[in-house]
Scaffold this motif. Structure first.
Motif, PDB file in Angstrom:
ATOM      1  N   LYS A  59      60.782   3.906  13.835  1.00  9.15           N
ATOM      2  CA  LYS A  59      60.753   5.172  13.086  1.00  9.15           C
ATOM      3  C   LYS A  59      61.734   5.135  11.913  1.00  9.15           C
ATOM      4  O   LYS A  59      61.377   5.488  10.779  1.00  9.15           O
ATOM      5  N   SER A  60      62.952   4.713  12.196  1.00 11.76           N
ATOM      6  CA  SER A  60      63.952   4.683  11.126  1.00 11.76           C
ATOM      7  C   SER A  60      63.537   3.712  10.032  1.00 11.76           C
ATOM      8  O   SER A  60      63.698   3.993   8.839  1.00 11.76           O
ATOM      9  N   THR A  61      62.994   2.585  10.441  1.00 15.34           N
ATOM     10  CA  THR A  61      62.538   1.585   9.481  1.00 15.34           C
ATOM     11  C   THR A  61      61.496   2.193   8.539  1.00 15.34           C
ATOM     12  O   THR A  61      61.576   2.046   7.318  1.00 15.34           O
TER      13      THR A  61
ATOM     14  N   MET B 153      64.967  12.802   7.006  1.00 16.70           N
ATOM     15  CA  MET B 153      65.922  13.182   8.044  1.00 16.70           C
ATOM     16  C   MET B 153      65.706  12.319   9.281  1.00 16.70           C
ATOM     17  O   MET B 153      64.629  12.326   9.866  1.00 16.70           O
ATOM     18  N   ASP B 154      66.738  11.585   9.668  1.00 17.77           N
ATOM     19  CA  ASP B 154      66.618  10.671  10.800  1.00 17.77           C
ATOM     20  C   ASP B 154      67.306  11.261  12.023  1.00 17.77           C
ATOM     21  O   ASP B 154      68.512  11.168  12.175  1.00 17.77           O
ATOM     22  N   GLU B 155      66.550  11.883  12.879  1.00 15.53           N
ATOM     23  CA  GLU B 155      67.064  12.569  14.064  1.00 15.53           C
ATOM     24  C   GLU B 155      68.329  13.360  13.740  1.00 15.53           C
ATOM     25  O   GLU B 155      69.360  13.180  14.385  1.00 15.53           O
ATOM     26  N   PRO B 156      68.234  14.230  12.722  1.00 17.70           N
ATOM     27  CA  PRO B 156      69.464  14.874  12.259  1.00 17.70           C
ATOM     28  C   PRO B 156      70.102  15.753  13.323  1.00 17.70           C
ATOM     29  O   PRO B 156      71.314  15.934  13.320  1.00 17.70           O
TER      30      PRO B 156
HETATM   31 MG   LIG Z   1      66.177   5.462  14.543  1.00 25.90          MG
END
Ligand SMILES: [Mg+2]
Ligand SMILES: Nc1ncnc2c1ncn2[C@@H]1O[C@H](COP(=O)(O)OP(=O)(O)OP(=O)(O)O)[C@@H](O)[C@H]1O
Lengths: 301, 264
Positions: free
Chosen positions: A77-79, A198-201
């Protein structure tokens, strides 16, 4: 009110544009579209092999609103999220294959309109809250774009909007975790980004604070519409916030479901408990389980 | 008693601290006063006291030899200290900021932490002569090989989240180092400077070993030659006292400059 399963998410209803963060059709042209095609990402592993994280992802985002990226832990996901802000250096070639186009143009560096917010809020402990939010304006890129005289009013406005209007002179250590995350959010929004990644903010916040932050985000996006991509592994969060929910399979990740939700925010418990939405939730959970990763999806009702 | 986290009150701590010092002084006084140890081996505390007074003020010449020695040593340490910071700090920051630079420079710096710096003295004498340059260079070398790795480690220990966050807000790599990493490393950099200064105080006697007329090291060196044990002890005591005072002052300054620092 509807939850559809078509791969495309073109279902913005008039109701949604009035109240929700989905802006009107004519405003959509102000926002750069994000087009990913044939994205493959591989990383070298310590034992000399290559790990394929993304395996042929095709995706187009072309309107303001919140797109949720939902997937099991470690699926990429982050990628994927980082690529939506253009090409950011990670030490390896990104993407391995495929193209990233933002606003119709191919990207070979970070895109100027994209700003990221993380779970780890990284506020500077030595600066006041005001200075923390104003920090990006010390960077040449923003110094050039925003006149000094404007910085102060921008910071004041955004701090008021995130409910920290009376905290300008405090230091991060004097705020709670949720308030610190608001500072990070303010620092991103003060730049008036057209793409907000937004990455799991809210991942590190307690349930109640997370709910408050979800409401706040919804409200802020009405005032400052932008293209938001929001990573979570919480199905409920995806349903509370998303105009569109993309479900990723376990590594190597593929998009296995694409759901449009055109209920305006804030979404009522009644809507969240309605049988259509409960069905969607079940389906998403099933998809996540199909990808054979157990115990990695957080469920909270 | 066996609770490492027990909080002692200030008075309690001072009482115990001065108590143990007192016991040692008393033992020293008894051993020398009762003639168990000859004064040539260990002078009595009061003999050291009077030597201190004699050194502190010479009524014939109307000057204070001890003050002259102290100021001279202090000057050498300040000059070397400024050089250590001006040269060592940027190198340490660059090494911390770039693993590549670190890979290049670390074999040139790190081994010297455990090298016998004292044995470099003869080489420095050959290269730089026996004047001030040699003394300052020696102090500089002794301290800078500690400062550089400590500054590098201070930079490296800043959580990566700060770096990523600033990069994603559009900072250039150098802006990221300058605005997001270095400020957070500052308290630890201040610690590194404090340690370097302490190290210079321990090296001052060696630096002033060769051809020094003035300086606390020279005082000790000359007193030793004339077997004036009481003066040797005065010199040592003054160095310890000055080292403690500078250390405390630098700690206090750091607390004022970085009140936000969270103790880790
Ligand atoms: Mg991640
Ligand atoms: N720069 C990198 N170098 C090598 N491997 C990487 C790199 N970035 C990510 N990976 C690997 O790629 C996989 C996917 O990582 P990614 O961070 O995109 O997953 P994620 O879905 O965001 O996970 P999480 O839910 O834990 O945040 C992981 O196995 C990770 O170890």
């Amino acid at each position: 009110m509807t939850a559809e399963a078509e791969p495309s998410a073109d279902t913005a209803s008039p109701a949604a544009s009035a109240e929700g963060a989905v802006a009107h059709a004519d405003a959509a042209s102000d926002f750069p579209s994000i087009e990913l095609s044939g994205i493959v990402q591989e990383y070298p592993t310590p034992d000399g092999k290559t790990l394929r994280v993304l395996d042929g992802v095709d995706l187009t985002l072309d309107r303001p609103g919140i797109t949720m990226l939902l997937g099991p832990s470690g699926c990429g996901k982050s990628t994927l999220l980082r690529m939506m802000g253009g090409v950011r250096p990670t030490g390896v070639q990104t993407p391995t294959k495929g193209t990233v186009r933002i606003g119709g143009k191919p990207c070979d560096g970070p895109h100027e309109d994209a700003v990221m917010v993380f779970q780890r809020y990284a506020n500077r402990p030595d600066l006041s809250i005001h200075e923390n939010v104003a920090l990006p304006f010390r960077f040449s890129m923003w110094k050039k774009r925003v006149p000094r005289s404007e910085v102060k009013t921008r910071v004041r406005d955004i701090l008021a909007a995130v409910g920290l209007g009376d905290k300008h002179d405090l230091r991060p250590a004097q705020l709670s975790g949720g308030q610190n995350q608001r500072v990070a959010l303010a620092r991103a929004l003060v730049l008036r980004p057209r793409i907000l990644l937004m990455d799991e903010p809210f991942g590190a916040l307690d349930a109640q604070t997370r709910e408050e932050m979800q409401l706040l985000l919804g409200k802020l996006l009405v005032e400052n519409p932008c293209v938001v991509v929001f990573v979570t592994h919480d199905v409920s969060e995806a349903l509370v916030l998303g105009d569109r929910v993309l479900v990723l399979s376990a590594s190597p990740a593929k998009i296995v479901d694409d759901i449009a939700l055109d209920e305006p925010r804030p979404r009522s418990t009644a809507w969240l408990m309605s049988s259509a939405i409960v069905d969607v939730k079940d389906r998403v959970l099933e998809r996540l389980h199909e990808s054979r990763t157990h115990g990695q999806v957080r469920l909270s009702f | 008693m066996w609770n490492p986290y027990q909080q002692l009150s200030g008075t309690q701590r001072r009482l115990l601290g001065f108590g143990s010092l007192g016991v040692v002084l008393l033992a020293w006084g008894l051993l020398t006063g009762l003639g168990v140890v000859r004064p040539a081996r260990l002078p009595a505390p009061w003999a050291v006291g009077s030597a201190f007074l004699r050194l502190a003020w010479d009524p014939e010449k109307g000057e204070s030899p001890l003050l002259d020695h102290t100021l001279m040593s202090l000057t050498r340490i300040v000059v070397a200290g400024v050089l250590v910071v001006v040269i060592g700090l940027p190198i340490g920051i660059l090494m911390g900021a770039s693993p590549r630079i670190n890979a290049v420079l670390s074999p040139l710096v790190d081994p010297f932490r455990s090298a016998p710096v004292v044995s470099l003295l003869p080489i420095l004498v050959i290269w730089l002569g026996i004047g001030e340059t040699m003394k300052v260079a020696f102090l500089f070398l002794g301290a800078v090989v500690f400062l550089i790795p400590m500054v590098r480690d201070a930079i490296v220990s800043v959580p990566e989240a700060h770096w990523i966050s600033a990069r994603d807000l559009g900072a250039t790599p150098w802006e990221t180092i300058w605005h997001a990493v270095v400020p957070i490393a500052k308290p630890r950099i201040a610690d590194a400077i404090t340690v370097s200064v302490s190290i210079m105080w321990t090296y001052i006697t060696v630096a002033e070993y060769v051809n020094a007329q003035v300086g606390l090291g020279a005082l000790i060196q000359n007193a030793r030659r004339f077997s004036a044990m009481d003066q040797v002890l005065v010199g040592i005591a003054v160095i310890i006292a000055l080292a403690l005072v500078t250390h405390a002052a630098m700690r206090a300054l750091k607390k004022r400059l970085y009140p936000w620092e969270v103790e880790v």
